[in-house]
Scaffold this motif. Structure first.
Motif, PDB file in Angstrom:
ATOM      1  N   VAL A  97      33.812  44.284  41.080  1.00 24.90           N
ATOM      2  CA  VAL A  97      33.345  43.017  40.334  1.00 24.90           C
ATOM      3  C   VAL A  97      33.265  41.646  41.302  1.00 24.90           C
ATOM      4  O   VAL A  97      33.844  42.040  42.319  1.00 24.90           O
ATOM      5  N   GLY A  98      32.572  40.756  40.850  1.00 27.38           N
ATOM      6  CA  GLY A  98      32.586  39.584  42.004  1.00 27.38           C
ATOM      7  C   GLY A  98      34.110  38.844  42.179  1.00 27.38           C
ATOM      8  O   GLY A  98      34.948  39.140  41.283  1.00 27.38           O
ATOM      9  N   GLU A  99      34.311  38.176  42.927  1.00 27.10           N
ATOM     10  CA  GLU A  99      35.422  37.719  43.292  1.00 27.10           C
ATOM     11  C   GLU A  99      35.950  36.760  42.346  1.00 27.10           C
ATOM     12  O   GLU A  99      37.363  36.950  42.157  1.00 27.10           O
ATOM     13  N   ASP A 100      35.263  35.983  41.620  1.00 25.16           N
ATOM     14  CA  ASP A 100      35.830  35.038  40.645  1.00 25.16           C
ATOM     15  C   ASP A 100      36.282  35.821  39.413  1.00 25.16           C
ATOM     16  O   ASP A 100      37.234  35.636  38.864  1.00 25.16           O
ATOM     17  N   LEU A 120      44.323  45.141  42.553  1.00 24.99           N
ATOM     18  CA  LEU A 120      43.252  44.210  42.988  1.00 24.99           C
ATOM     19  C   LEU A 120      42.077  44.690  43.845  1.00 24.99           C
ATOM     20  O   LEU A 120      41.224  44.264  43.997  1.00 24.99           O
ATOM     21  N   PHE A 121      42.483  45.739  44.925  1.00 14.15           N
ATOM     22  CA  PHE A 121      41.694  46.203  45.917  1.00 14.15           C
ATOM     23  C   PHE A 121      40.485  46.694  44.833  1.00 14.15           C
ATOM     24  O   PHE A 121      39.230  46.929  45.324  1.00 14.15           O
ATOM     25  N   VAL A 122      41.006  47.557  43.759  1.00 10.41           N
ATOM     26  CA  VAL A 122      39.931  48.488  43.028  1.00 10.41           C
ATOM     27  C   VAL A 122      38.893  47.426  42.300  1.00 10.41           C
ATOM     28  O   VAL A 122      37.824  47.532  42.020  1.00 10.41           O
ATOM     29  N   LEU A 123      39.618  46.227  41.726  1.00 14.01           N
ATOM     30  CA  LEU A 123      38.665  45.321  41.177  1.00 14.01           C
ATOM     31  C   LEU A 123      37.667  44.813  42.144  1.00 14.01           C
ATOM     32  O   LEU A 123      36.453  44.611  41.559  1.00 14.01           O
ATOM     33  N   LEU A 124      38.114  44.628  43.349  1.00 18.65           N
ATOM     34  CA  LEU A 124      37.076  44.123  44.318  1.00 18.65           C
ATOM     35  C   LEU A 124      36.105  45.359  45.025  1.00 18.65           C
ATOM     36  O   LEU A 124      35.037  44.862  45.368  1.00 18.65           O
ATOM     37  N   ALA A 125      36.571  46.283  45.064  1.00 19.47           N
ATOM     38  CA  ALA A 125      36.044  47.405  45.935  1.00 19.47           C
ATOM     39  C   ALA A 125      35.164  48.478  44.966  1.00 19.47           C
ATOM     40  O   ALA A 125      34.427  49.335  45.452  1.00 19.47           O
ATOM     41  N   TYR A 164      36.088  30.564  35.456  1.00 22.05           N
ATOM     42  CA  TYR A 164      36.251  31.300  34.136  1.00 22.05           C
ATOM     43  C   TYR A 164      37.858  31.214  33.855  1.00 22.05           C
ATOM     44  O   TYR A 164      37.903  31.407  32.525  1.00 22.05           O
ATOM     45  N   LEU A 165      38.608  30.539  34.476  1.00 22.30           N
ATOM     46  CA  LEU A 165      39.969  30.550  34.100  1.00 22.30           C
ATOM     47  C   LEU A 165      40.411  29.397  33.474  1.00 22.30           C
ATOM     48  O   LEU A 165      40.389  28.178  34.211  1.00 22.30           O
ATOM     49  N   ALA A 166      40.983  29.316  32.513  1.00 19.52           N
ATOM     50  CA  ALA A 166      41.450  28.151  31.577  1.00 19.52           C
ATOM     51  C   ALA A 166      42.812  27.793  32.207  1.00 19.52           C
ATOM     52  O   ALA A 166      43.847  28.761  32.753  1.00 19.52           O
ATOM     53  N   PRO A 167      43.350  26.722  32.202  1.00 16.32           N
ATOM     54  CA  PRO A 167      44.910  26.197  32.576  1.00 16.32           C
ATOM     55  C   PRO A 167      45.839  27.009  31.760  1.00 16.32           C
ATOM     56  O   PRO A 167      46.795  27.312  32.470  1.00 16.32           O
ATOM     57  N   PRO A 202      34.001  32.974  28.407  1.00 13.06           N
ATOM     58  CA  PRO A 202      34.155  34.316  28.258  1.00 13.06           C
ATOM     59  C   PRO A 202      32.345  35.048  28.215  1.00 13.06           C
ATOM     60  O   PRO A 202      32.260  36.359  28.522  1.00 13.06           O
ATOM     61  N   ILE A 203      31.665  33.953  27.595  1.00 13.43           N
ATOM     62  CA  ILE A 203      30.335  34.730  27.392  1.00 13.43           C
ATOM     63  C   ILE A 203      29.724  34.789  29.028  1.00 13.43           C
ATOM     64  O   ILE A 203      28.986  35.959  29.190  1.00 13.43           O
ATOM     65  N   ASN A 204      29.644  33.984  29.935  1.00  9.46           N
ATOM     66  CA  ASN A 204      29.368  34.130  31.121  1.00  9.46           C
ATOM     67  C   ASN A 204      29.914  35.098  31.794  1.00  9.46           C
ATOM     68  O   ASN A 204      29.265  35.900  32.933  1.00  9.46           O
ATOM     69  N   LEU A 205      31.168  35.339  31.857  1.00 14.23           N
ATOM     70  CA  LEU A 205      31.762  36.166  32.343  1.00 14.23           C
ATOM     71  C   LEU A 205      31.507  37.735  32.137  1.00 14.23           C
ATOM     72  O   LEU A 205      31.345  38.707  32.838  1.00 14.23           O
ATOM     73  N   ALA A 206      31.339  37.914  30.588  1.00 13.77           N
ATOM     74  CA  ALA A 206      30.942  39.090  29.949  1.00 13.77           C
ATOM     75  C   ALA A 206      29.599  39.501  30.585  1.00 13.77           C
ATOM     76  O   ALA A 206      29.358  40.620  30.827  1.00 13.77           O
ATOM     77  N   THR A 207      28.644  38.478  30.469  1.00 16.67           N
ATOM     78  CA  THR A 207      27.557  38.857  31.103  1.00 16.67           C
ATOM     79  C   THR A 207      27.347  39.400  32.516  1.00 16.67           C
ATOM     80  O   THR A 207      26.650  40.203  32.977  1.00 16.67           O
ATOM     81  N   SER A 208      28.051  38.631  33.356  1.00 12.62           N
ATOM     82  CA  SER A 208      28.250  38.855  34.818  1.00 12.62           C
ATOM     83  C   SER A 208      28.602  40.309  34.618  1.00 12.62           C
ATOM     84  O   SER A 208      27.975  41.234  35.566  1.00 12.62           O
TER      85      SER A 208
END
Length: 536
Positions: A115-118, A219-224, A294-297, A304-310
């Protein structure tokens, strides 16, 4: 045969079961339940057959009690499946817990792409928040891997399955663990070298530091979209090179990672436990503390809508790829023969603490194609090539809102009808897995084609699949090893969802969700002539 059919469930439960089996393993089944006099809230109940657990899983009553005790001891956290209650009778132990309705996180991530870095930062932050909290309670998970990372209905991460969790710190005293446990690609090297084996007692390892290593691999798997190695042993070329070159490996997967993540990964994946990053080191790292849209305090999803779309639009199947070409992981290798069943009644099994998808006797209640396809759909007993343009148009119209169809488009996108109505994460990314395709081929033609694809991938299949012209469904049982030589088990369910239209769903029972998607993509490409691919 389901476990609940072998022995009746307890009759004096303090809740009401509101679903048939939604998940099942070798010695446990999962059902939805709610309070006796109410319709909500709905939660999950894991029923463990104690005799089966002892006989097939070598899990003693003391170990079952330990799972309950540790889970209860952890307490509440936004990113941890909550424990509610437990009980038992002579046959069953049951555990009531929070229902993770969003399914597997890694079922929504493209294999070999990530997935993307964000997005990776969001879910890594939530994972670290959960694991840090567990460690503050003196608990180590010891089995952090994609299979145990789920999503809530609103798309937030939830850690599940505390069957291997242990209390490593209590009343200020820290103890070392000596049990060899975990999944090879995610396990820390000291867990292998310092565990007890047979009569040889190991010197022990710190459960909290082993968890940090596993989080680094995640984390590696998320990125790669892939693990860095098969296992942290000299038998793995990638790991050996990683050690020899002091984490400056030439592996192409490492080369593709965002530069800002490299120092964090190298710190978490230090073989020397004395110099490995602590949780405090992880939380202070510049990449961890970076701002994220995408991350709230409070640590929850802000958008969540834009993150899910991505995430949704990153899932894609390229029919020009050669699934038989050599890959970094090697070919799929089978560990035992598959079985095939046909007819209207069949069962699927799950091995998980939470439902990964609707299965088994809930088949016709699935929120899937049957709710979108009209009853008077086209009729076809021949491959798609013989379907008229008018029929193709009707097919496309009826599958327009089916989420899984997007991945077959050259430019995957969320259907407009879903975007307009979306209010929550699951309105874009459904909990139901997208490892499925549709076909207008007849069952007697489609099943042999799938079996031939499996055969070409090295998975043994029946020489003459028993499919007759009157059958409306078939189940091909898959038991194999993935590219990392870890168990991969599931069912390929072929069912007529409306006249002339078959749905082929790949239902994972056990194994890495990313590896299961990789397997699904290979079979789908090999069966591309039978896959319905509407024009976009």
């Amino acid at each position: 045969m389901q476990l609940s059919q072998l022995a009746p469930l307890p009759s004096d439960l303090p809740f009401r079961i509101v679903s048939k089996t939604i998940g099942q393993g070798a010695y446990a089944c999962i059902k939805k339940a709610c309070p006796l006099q109410e319709e909500n809230p709905v939660f999950a109940v894991k029923f463990i057959h104690k005799e089966y657990a002892s006989r097939h899983g070598r899990i003693s009553p003391r170990q079952l009690q330990m799972e309950v005790t540790v889970h209860k001891h952890i307490g509440d956290h936004n990113n941890i499946i909550s424990f509610f209650h437990t009980g038992e009778d002579a046959t069953w132990r049951w555990i009531a817990m929070e229902l993770a309705e969003g399914g597997d996180l890694f079922d929504k991530i493209e294999a070999d792409e990530g997935v993307g870095e964000d997005i990776a930062h969001v879910y890594f932050s939530q994972l670290i928040s959960a694991v840090s909290y567990m460690h503050s309670r003196g608990v180590g998970h010891r089995d952090i891997k994609p299979e145990n990372i789920l999503l809530s209905e609103d798309g937030n991460l939830k850690i599940a399955d505390f069957g291997l969790a242990t209390v490593f710190e209590y009343n200020g005293k820290t103890k070392l663990c000596t049990t060899l446990c975990g999944s090879p690609p995610y396990i820390a090297p000291e867990v292998i070298s310092c565990s007890s084996r047979g009569q040889t007692k190991g010197k022990g390892y710190r459960a909290d530091l082993a968890d940090i290593w596993s989080c680094g691999v995640v984390l590696f798997v998320l990125l790669a979209g892939n693990t860095p190695w098969d296992s942290p042993t000299e038998n793995s070329y990638e790991f050996s090179e990683y050690v020899e070159k002091n984490a400056r490996t030439t592996d192409e997967l490492w080369q593709k990672l965002p530069p800002a993540t490299l120092s964090l990964l190298r710190g978490m994946l230090k073989v020397d436990v004395d110099s490995r990053f602590s949780m405090e080191d992880v939380r202070r790292h510049p990449w961890f503390t970076r701002q994220n849209k995408y991350l709230a305090p409070d640590g929850r999803l802000r958008d969540p809508i834009n993150l899910a779309t991505s995430m949704f639009e990153s899932l894609h199947i390229d029919f020009t790829q050669d699934p038989l070409a050599g890959s970094r992981n090697g070919s799929t290798r089978a560990s035992s023969a598959m079985e095939i069943e046909t007819g209207n009644d069949f069962e699927t099994r799950l091995s998980s603490t939470q439902p990964e998808m609707q299965v088994g006797d809930m088949l016709m209640d699935w929120d899937g194609p049957t709710s979108h396809l009209a009853a008077n759909a086209i009729s076809s007993t021949q491959p798609m090539d013989n379907v008229s343009s008018t029929q193709s148009f009707l097919m496309a119209d009826r599958l327009e809102d089916e989420p899984s169809m997007s991945q077959f488009s050259p430019n995957p996108s969320v259907p407009l009808s879903r975007t307009q109505k979306a209010q929550k994460f699951h309105d874009i990314v459904p909990a139901r897995p997208l490892t499925r395709f549709f076909s207008t081929w007849a069952l007697k033609l489609l099943v042999p084609l799938i079996c031939e694809a499996l055969h070409r991938l090295g998975v043994p299949v029946p020489t003459q699949p028993p499919v007759s012209g009157t059958d409306s469904s078939a189940v091909i049982r898959v038991v194999t090893k993935d590219g990392r030589m870890c168990m991969l088990q599931g069912n390929i369910v072929v069912e007529c969802v409306t006249e002339g239209v078959l749905e082929v769903e790949f239902v994972k029972i056990k194994g890495d969700p990313l590896e299961w998607r990789r397997f699904f993509k290979k079979v789908t490409v090999l069966c591309k002539d039978a896959v319905y691919k509407p024009e976009y």
